[in-house]
Write a protein that holds these residues in place. Structure first.
Motif, PDB file in Angstrom:
ATOM      1  N   ARG A 252     -94.657   6.090  35.107  1.00  0.00           N
ATOM      2  CA  ARG A 252     -95.564   5.611  34.046  1.00  0.00           C
ATOM      3  C   ARG A 252     -96.931   6.255  34.168  1.00  0.00           C
ATOM      4  NH1 ARG A 252     -94.133   0.055  35.535  1.00  0.00           N
ATOM      5  NH2 ARG A 252     -92.057  -0.212  34.717  1.00  0.00           N
ATOM      6  N   ALA A 253     -97.436   6.371  35.389  1.00  0.00           N
ATOM      7  CA  ALA A 253     -98.737   7.021  35.589  1.00  0.00           C
ATOM      8  C   ALA A 253     -98.666   8.494  35.190  1.00  0.00           C
ATOM      9  CB  ALA A 253     -99.173   6.886  37.043  1.00  0.00           C
ATOM     10  N   GLY A 254     -97.560   9.148  35.517  1.00  0.00           N
ATOM     11  CA  GLY A 254     -97.391  10.551  35.132  1.00  0.00           C
ATOM     12  C   GLY A 254     -97.338  10.729  33.629  1.00  0.00           C
ATOM     13  N   ILE A 255     -96.652   9.813  32.943  1.00  0.00           N
ATOM     14  CA  ILE A 255     -96.579   9.887  31.479  1.00  0.00           C
ATOM     15  C   ILE A 255     -97.954   9.665  30.864  1.00  0.00           C
ATOM     16  CG2 ILE A 255     -95.788   8.560  29.469  1.00  0.00           C
ATOM     17  CD1 ILE A 255     -93.037   8.603  30.605  1.00  0.00           C
ATOM     18  N   ALA A 256     -98.713   8.693  31.381  1.00  0.00           N
ATOM     19  CA  ALA A 256    -100.048   8.423  30.839  1.00  0.00           C
ATOM     20  C   ALA A 256    -100.964   9.634  31.034  1.00  0.00           C
ATOM     21  CB  ALA A 256    -100.651   7.191  31.511  1.00  0.00           C
ATOM     22  N   LYS A 257    -100.962  10.203  32.221  1.00  0.00           N
ATOM     23  CA  LYS A 257    -101.811  11.375  32.496  1.00  0.00           C
ATOM     24  C   LYS A 257    -101.385  12.566  31.648  1.00  0.00           C
ATOM     25  CE  LYS A 257    -103.165  14.504  36.198  1.00  0.00           C
ATOM     26  NZ  LYS A 257    -102.986  14.853  37.611  1.00  0.00           N
ATOM     27  N   ASN A 258    -100.078  12.805  31.568  1.00  0.00           N
ATOM     28  CA  ASN A 258     -99.586  13.924  30.786  1.00  0.00           C
ATOM     29  C   ASN A 258     -99.891  13.752  29.300  1.00  0.00           C
ATOM     30  OD1 ASN A 258     -98.070  16.460  30.997  1.00  0.00           O
ATOM     31  ND2 ASN A 258     -96.595  15.407  29.678  1.00  0.00           N
ATOM     32  N   SER A 259     -99.822  12.521  28.796  1.00  0.00           N
ATOM     33  CA  SER A 259    -100.146  12.259  27.385  1.00  0.00           C
ATOM     34  C   SER A 259    -101.602  12.585  27.089  1.00  0.00           C
ATOM     35  CB  SER A 259     -99.881  10.799  27.033  1.00  0.00           C
ATOM     36  OG  SER A 259     -98.530  10.509  27.132  1.00  0.00           O
ATOM     37  N   ILE A 260    -102.484  12.190  27.990  1.00  0.00           N
ATOM     38  CA  ILE A 260    -103.912  12.476  27.795  1.00  0.00           C
ATOM     39  C   ILE A 260    -104.146  13.980  27.798  1.00  0.00           C
ATOM     40  CG2 ILE A 260    -106.185  12.299  28.891  1.00  0.00           C
ATOM     41  CD1 ILE A 260    -105.261   9.475  29.842  1.00  0.00           C
ATOM     42  N   LEU A 261    -103.539  14.698  28.739  1.00  0.00           N
ATOM     43  CA  LEU A 261    -103.722  16.145  28.807  1.00  0.00           C
ATOM     44  C   LEU A 261    -103.084  16.852  27.620  1.00  0.00           C
ATOM     45  CD1 LEU A 261    -103.227  16.617  32.636  1.00  0.00           C
ATOM     46  CD2 LEU A 261    -105.367  16.752  31.348  1.00  0.00           C
ATOM     47  N   TYR A 262    -101.973  16.326  27.107  1.00  0.00           N
ATOM     48  CA  TYR A 262    -101.343  16.890  25.919  1.00  0.00           C
ATOM     49  C   TYR A 262    -102.265  16.724  24.709  1.00  0.00           C
ATOM     50  CZ  TYR A 262     -97.825  17.888  22.365  1.00  0.00           C
ATOM     51  OH  TYR A 262     -97.147  18.435  21.300  1.00  0.00           O
ATOM     52  N   GLN A 263    -102.839  15.530  24.566  1.00  0.00           N
ATOM     53  CA  GLN A 263    -103.749  15.294  23.442  1.00  0.00           C
ATOM     54  C   GLN A 263    -104.997  16.159  23.556  1.00  0.00           C
ATOM     55  OE1 GLN A 263    -104.407  11.085  23.055  1.00  0.00           O
ATOM     56  NE2 GLN A 263    -102.344  10.733  22.285  1.00  0.00           N
ATOM     57  N   LEU A 264    -105.473  16.372  24.767  1.00  0.00           N
ATOM     58  CA  LEU A 264    -106.621  17.264  24.970  1.00  0.00           C
ATOM     59  C   LEU A 264    -106.278  18.685  24.528  1.00  0.00           C
ATOM     60  CD1 LEU A 264    -109.484  17.717  26.141  1.00  0.00           C
ATOM     61  CD2 LEU A 264    -108.355  18.244  28.300  1.00  0.00           C
ATOM     62  N   ALA A 265    -105.098  19.145  24.909  1.00  0.00           N
ATOM     63  CA  ALA A 265    -104.675  20.486  24.501  1.00  0.00           C
ATOM     64  C   ALA A 265    -104.532  20.573  22.981  1.00  0.00           C
ATOM     65  CB  ALA A 265    -103.360  20.846  25.185  1.00  0.00           C
ATOM     66  N   MET A 266    -104.040  19.509  22.350  1.00  0.00           N
ATOM     67  CA  MET A 266    -103.933  19.501  20.886  1.00  0.00           C
ATOM     68  C   MET A 266    -105.303  19.539  20.229  1.00  0.00           C
ATOM     69  SD  MET A 266    -100.951  19.739  19.640  1.00  0.00           S
ATOM     70  CE  MET A 266    -101.317  19.279  17.961  1.00  0.00           C
ATOM     71  N   MET A 267    -106.275  18.831  20.802  1.00  0.00           N
ATOM     72  CA  MET A 267    -107.631  18.849  20.245  1.00  0.00           C
ATOM     73  C   MET A 267    -108.231  20.242  20.339  1.00  0.00           C
ATOM     74  SD  MET A 267    -109.308  15.108  21.165  1.00  0.00           S
ATOM     75  CE  MET A 267    -109.805  15.622  22.761  1.00  0.00           C
ATOM     76  N   VAL A 268    -107.948  20.958  21.425  1.00  0.00           N
ATOM     77  CA  VAL A 268    -108.436  22.334  21.553  1.00  0.00           C
ATOM     78  C   VAL A 268    -107.831  23.190  20.455  1.00  0.00           C
ATOM     79  CG1 VAL A 268    -108.332  24.386  23.003  1.00  0.00           C
ATOM     80  CG2 VAL A 268    -108.918  22.192  24.022  1.00  0.00           C
ATOM     81  N   TYR A 269    -106.522  23.030  20.228  1.00  0.00           N
ATOM     82  CA  TYR A 269    -105.858  23.770  19.158  1.00  0.00           C
ATOM     83  C   TYR A 269    -106.453  23.420  17.793  1.00  0.00           C
ATOM     84  CZ  TYR A 269    -101.810  26.757  19.977  1.00  0.00           C
ATOM     85  OH  TYR A 269    -100.982  27.806  20.240  1.00  0.00           O
ATOM     86  N   GLU A 270    -106.668  22.145  17.534  1.00  0.00           N
ATOM     87  CA  GLU A 270    -107.217  21.723  16.249  1.00  0.00           C
ATOM     88  C   GLU A 270    -108.634  22.248  16.046  1.00  0.00           C
ATOM     89  OE1 GLU A 270    -106.775  17.507  16.461  1.00  0.00           O
ATOM     90  OE2 GLU A 270    -104.638  17.570  15.995  1.00  0.00           O
ATOM     91  N   ASP A 271    -109.452  22.243  17.103  1.00  0.00           N
ATOM     92  CA  ASP A 271    -110.802  22.789  16.992  1.00  0.00           C
ATOM     93  C   ASP A 271    -110.773  24.280  16.691  1.00  0.00           C
ATOM     94  OD1 ASP A 271    -111.955  20.349  17.450  1.00  0.00           O
ATOM     95  OD2 ASP A 271    -112.430  20.726  19.561  1.00  0.00           O
ATOM     96  N   GLU A 272    -109.859  24.988  17.343  1.00  0.00           N
ATOM     97  CA  GLU A 272    -109.740  26.422  17.100  1.00  0.00           C
ATOM     98  C   GLU A 272    -109.284  26.692  15.670  1.00  0.00           C
ATOM     99  OE1 GLU A 272    -107.094  29.958  18.930  1.00  0.00           O
ATOM    100  OE2 GLU A 272    -108.098  28.651  20.370  1.00  0.00           O
TER     101      GLU A 272
END
Length: 153
Positions: free
Chosen positions: A117-137
């Protein structure tokens, strides 16, 4: 005491940006694959002798940036693809490894629900961060490609 760094060194990432033009896409793909592995672990939490799997993101990203070239192919025409232009993508299972059990279980199942569960929560946050970088670009690209007369001032 020597500590191991589980993160990609900043310098090596900046040095490799030219090696893989789509490193952001690779990171999104690997985050999605890791999420699927972690979800599979949770789904098999009650399966006897199931060995939990995880993806070491730093190692997988390093492999994606330094992707291996396919075996040498013979080209009988100049219109054929060369082996340098074709790289075989690795599957999720080739990148995944087994996790060490945090405590022994009677059925030899190595899934630790708290860790997953902790791994999923951390990975979800990092995935959303990567998506925000893509969206900003993408937003910057649209602004640059748009009509300069309609740009906000």
């Amino acid at each position: 005491m020597q500590t191991s760094n589980k993160f990609l060194p900043i310098g090596s990432l900046a040095d490799r940006l030219g090696a893989s033009e789509d490193w952001r896409g690779d990171s999104l793909l690997l985050r999605g694959r890791r999420q699927a592995l972690l979800a599979g672990n949770i789904a098999n939490a009650d399966t006897p002798r199931y060995q939990a799997k995880d993806l070491n993101f730093a190692d997988a990203m390093g492999q994606a940036l330094n992707s291996t070239i396919a075996p040498k192919m013979e080209a009988s025409s100049d219109r054929h693809f060369t082996s340098e232009s074709v790289a075989r993508p690795k599957s999720t299972l080739e990148l995944a490894g087994y996790t060490d059990p945090s405590q022994p279980s009677l059925d030899n199942n190595t899934v630790d629900l708290d860790r997953e569960r902790a791994g999923i929560a951390k990975n979800s946050i990092l995935y959303q961060l990567a998506m925000m970088v893509y969206e900003d670009e993408l937003k910057e690209f649209k602004d640059a490609a748009g009509d300069p007369m309609k740009a906000p001032r």
